[in-house]
Design a protein around this motif. Structure first.
Motif, short mmCIF file in Angstrom:
data_model
loop_
_atom_site.label_atom_id
_atom_site.label_comp_id
_atom_site.label_asym_id
_atom_site.label_seq_id
_atom_site.Cartn_x
_atom_site.Cartn_y
_atom_site.Cartn_z
N MET A 1 -86.85 -26.05 120.29
CA MET A 1 -86.13 -27.30 120.15
C MET A 1 -86.12 -28.02 121.49
O MET A 1 -85.92 -27.39 122.54
CB MET A 1 -84.69 -27.06 119.68
CG MET A 1 -84.59 -26.53 118.24
SD MET A 1 -82.85 -26.35 117.72
CE MET A 1 -82.31 -28.07 117.71
N ILE A 2 -86.34 -29.31 121.46
CA ILE A 2 -86.43 -30.11 122.67
C ILE A 2 -85.42 -31.25 122.56
O ILE A 2 -85.52 -32.09 121.67
CB ILE A 2 -87.84 -30.69 122.87
CG1 ILE A 2 -88.89 -29.57 122.82
CG2 ILE A 2 -87.94 -31.46 124.18
CD1 ILE A 2 -90.31 -30.09 122.62
N ALA A 3 -84.42 -31.25 123.44
CA ALA A 3 -83.39 -32.28 123.44
C ALA A 3 -82.72 -32.29 124.79
O ALA A 3 -82.79 -31.32 125.55
CB ALA A 3 -82.36 -32.01 122.34
N GLY A 4 -82.03 -33.39 125.09
CA GLY A 4 -81.36 -33.49 126.38
C GLY A 4 -80.29 -32.44 126.57
O GLY A 4 -80.30 -31.70 127.55
N ASP A 5 -79.36 -32.33 125.62
CA ASP A 5 -78.24 -31.41 125.74
C ASP A 5 -77.96 -30.71 124.42
O ASP A 5 -78.12 -31.31 123.34
CB ASP A 5 -76.97 -32.15 126.18
CG ASP A 5 -77.07 -32.69 127.60
OD1 ASP A 5 -77.60 -31.98 128.47
OD2 ASP A 5 -76.62 -33.83 127.82
N PHE A 6 -77.50 -29.47 124.53
CA PHE A 6 -77.04 -28.69 123.37
C PHE A 6 -75.60 -28.28 123.68
O PHE A 6 -75.35 -27.19 124.19
CB PHE A 6 -77.92 -27.46 123.15
CG PHE A 6 -79.32 -27.77 122.70
CD1 PHE A 6 -79.68 -27.68 121.36
CD2 PHE A 6 -80.30 -28.14 123.61
CE1 PHE A 6 -80.97 -27.95 120.94
CE2 PHE A 6 -81.60 -28.43 123.20
CZ PHE A 6 -81.93 -28.34 121.86
N THR A 7 -74.66 -29.17 123.39
CA THR A 7 -73.25 -28.91 123.68
C THR A 7 -72.41 -29.39 122.50
O THR A 7 -72.87 -30.23 121.72
CB THR A 7 -72.78 -29.67 124.94
OG1 THR A 7 -72.57 -31.05 124.63
CG2 THR A 7 -73.79 -29.55 126.08
N PRO A 8 -71.17 -28.90 122.39
CA PRO A 8 -70.29 -29.36 121.29
C PRO A 8 -69.44 -30.56 121.69
O PRO A 8 -68.35 -30.74 121.16
CB PRO A 8 -69.42 -28.13 121.04
CG PRO A 8 -69.28 -27.51 122.39
CD PRO A 8 -70.59 -27.75 123.10
N ILE A 82 -89.01 -28.67 117.00
CA ILE A 82 -88.12 -29.76 116.59
C ILE A 82 -87.71 -30.50 117.86
O ILE A 82 -87.03 -29.94 118.72
CB ILE A 82 -86.86 -29.23 115.87
CG1 ILE A 82 -87.24 -28.39 114.66
CG2 ILE A 82 -85.95 -30.39 115.46
CD1 ILE A 82 -86.06 -27.72 113.97
N ALA A 83 -88.15 -31.73 117.98
CA ALA A 83 -87.82 -32.55 119.14
C ALA A 83 -86.91 -33.70 118.72
O ALA A 83 -87.08 -34.27 117.63
CB ALA A 83 -89.08 -33.10 119.80
N ASN A 84 -85.94 -34.02 119.56
CA ASN A 84 -85.09 -35.18 119.29
C ASN A 84 -85.86 -36.46 119.56
O ASN A 84 -86.33 -36.68 120.68
CB ASN A 84 -83.86 -35.15 120.19
CG ASN A 84 -82.69 -34.37 119.61
OD1 ASN A 84 -81.58 -34.47 120.10
ND2 ASN A 84 -82.94 -33.57 118.59
N GLY A 85 -86.01 -37.30 118.57
CA GLY A 85 -86.60 -38.62 118.74
C GLY A 85 -87.87 -38.60 119.55
O GLY A 85 -88.80 -37.84 119.28
#
Length: 368
Positions: A1-8, A82-85
């Motif tokens: 997975m590729i995204a800037g942040d993985f936080t709640p 899975i990449a964000n945008g």
């Protein structure tokens, strides 16, 4: 997975965090290419590939994130990516939380406007390239799916809508006694209702400027007894504080800044107002409804498509019409108990859909 942040901490970051937790909990090996992850993701089978964010800038960090994501995806093939945008162009799955081509940010100040234009052009270009090559484009709403088709030119056959889930334990219904207790803890008045605005104050996308105009109109009426609590931070926050002072509304509007206890803050409110100019979904609105808090939201927001017919009076047709926003708030105030009662079935339905449900749907779509 590729995204800037993985936080709640909200928005797309919370959705990324939830999907990573779900996939890791299924025993699958999960590689996260990101600037930041939450501590609960820092254990096997999750592996974190930390990418620096120079000067704390998302724009400066974006090329580093894209390059690292592309390198790792080539090395780990045939693993699913899975990449964000537009965060990475891998030709596999793109999960769209926000369509840059659908909204150009509006900011104040010549330097900030220049930076915003440069960033917007960069993000739109990368978004167009990544979505154009993606095998599957997962969208968080029908609104988003329409935007990727119409604004980016993605073939409808490659799109799939998967709505967000929620944490029913964290965003449960709030009793009257609990709401009163939280109001007292927050220093809010107990003798009148509190409306809450939640959103970034770095640009005008969330529509706080129009809400402030509406609030000034409402406060001219001596019978308007509602307090406004503003939750969020950003470059324009100091200017908004000054403007509220100049308008002599400091006793009617409270700025809370960024809050880690957003679940409690939302639960303490009597109504949420969210006049966003562009909102691909609107997780904050979703979570307010889960808490039993009526939410007045832009009719164009992704979550608005889920509103049942008997709650359409909570939708704002034109977010540029401050008078219309004021009317929606007056309508709610005139019969607040009815709005809360009518909201209950919708609240139950949203709470009934978990982050796990979302994760299962996405995993099935990715592996189909």
């Amino acid at each position: 997975m590729i995204a800037g942040d993985f936080t709640p901490l909200g928005g797309m970051d919370r959705a990324n965090h939830a999907l990573a937790l779900h996939l890791g909990g299924c025993g699958a090996g999960v590689d996260l290419v990101a600037h930041r992850i939450w501590p609960d993701l820092a254990t096997p089978p999750v592996q974190f590939h930390r990418i620096r964010r120079p000067l704390g800038s998302n724009l400066l960090g974006a090329p580093l994130l894209a390059a690292a994501g592309a390198r790792l995806s080539r090395r780990l093939r045939p693993a699913h990516v899975i990449a964000n945008g537009g965060n990475a162009d891998t030709g596999d799955v793109t999960w769209v939380h926000y369509v840059h081509a659908a909204h150009a940010p509006e900011v104040n100040g010549a330097r900030r406007r220049l930076l915003a234009r440069v960033a917007h052009a960069y993000y739109v270009r990368n978004e167009r390239r990544a979505l154009g090559r993606a095998r599957l484009v997962v969208c968080n709403s029908e609104r988003t799916a329409a935007d990727v088709r119409e604004r980016v030119g993605v073939d409808p056959a490659r799109t799939r809508v998967v709505y967000y889930g929620s944490d029913a334990a964290q965003f449960s219904l709030v009793s009257a006694d609990q709401r009163a207790a939280w109001k007292q803890e927050l220093g809010w008045p107990l003798d009148r209702p509190v409306a809450i605005f939640v959103g970034g104050l770095g640009d005008r996308r969330k529509g706080f400027d129009r809400l402030l105009e509406a609030w000034e109109m409402l406060c001219r009426d001596a019978t308007w007894d509602v307090q406004l609590a503003v939750t969020g931070h950003g470059a324009e926050l100091p200017a908004w504080r000054r403007r509220v002072g100049a308008m002599a509304l400091t006793d009617r509007i409270t700025f809370l800044g960024f809050r880690m206890d957003i679940s409690r803050v939302i639960g303490a409110a009597d109504v949420m107002v969210h006049p966003a100019r562009y909102e691909a979904y609107g997780l904050g609105v979703h979570e307010a409804i889960c808490r039993g808090v009526p939410a007045i939201v832009s009719a164009s927001a992704g979550i608005a498509e889920l509103y049942p017919a008997d709650l359409k009076d909570l939708l704002i047709a034109d977010v540029e019409d401050a008078g219309g926003i004021a009317e929606r708030l007056r309508g709610w105030r005139s019969n607040a108990p009815s709005a809360a009662i009518r909201l209950r079935p919708f609240s139950d339905r949203l709470r009934g859909r978990t982050w796990t449900d979302m994760g299962v749907e996405i995993a099935r779509a990715v592996t189909a």
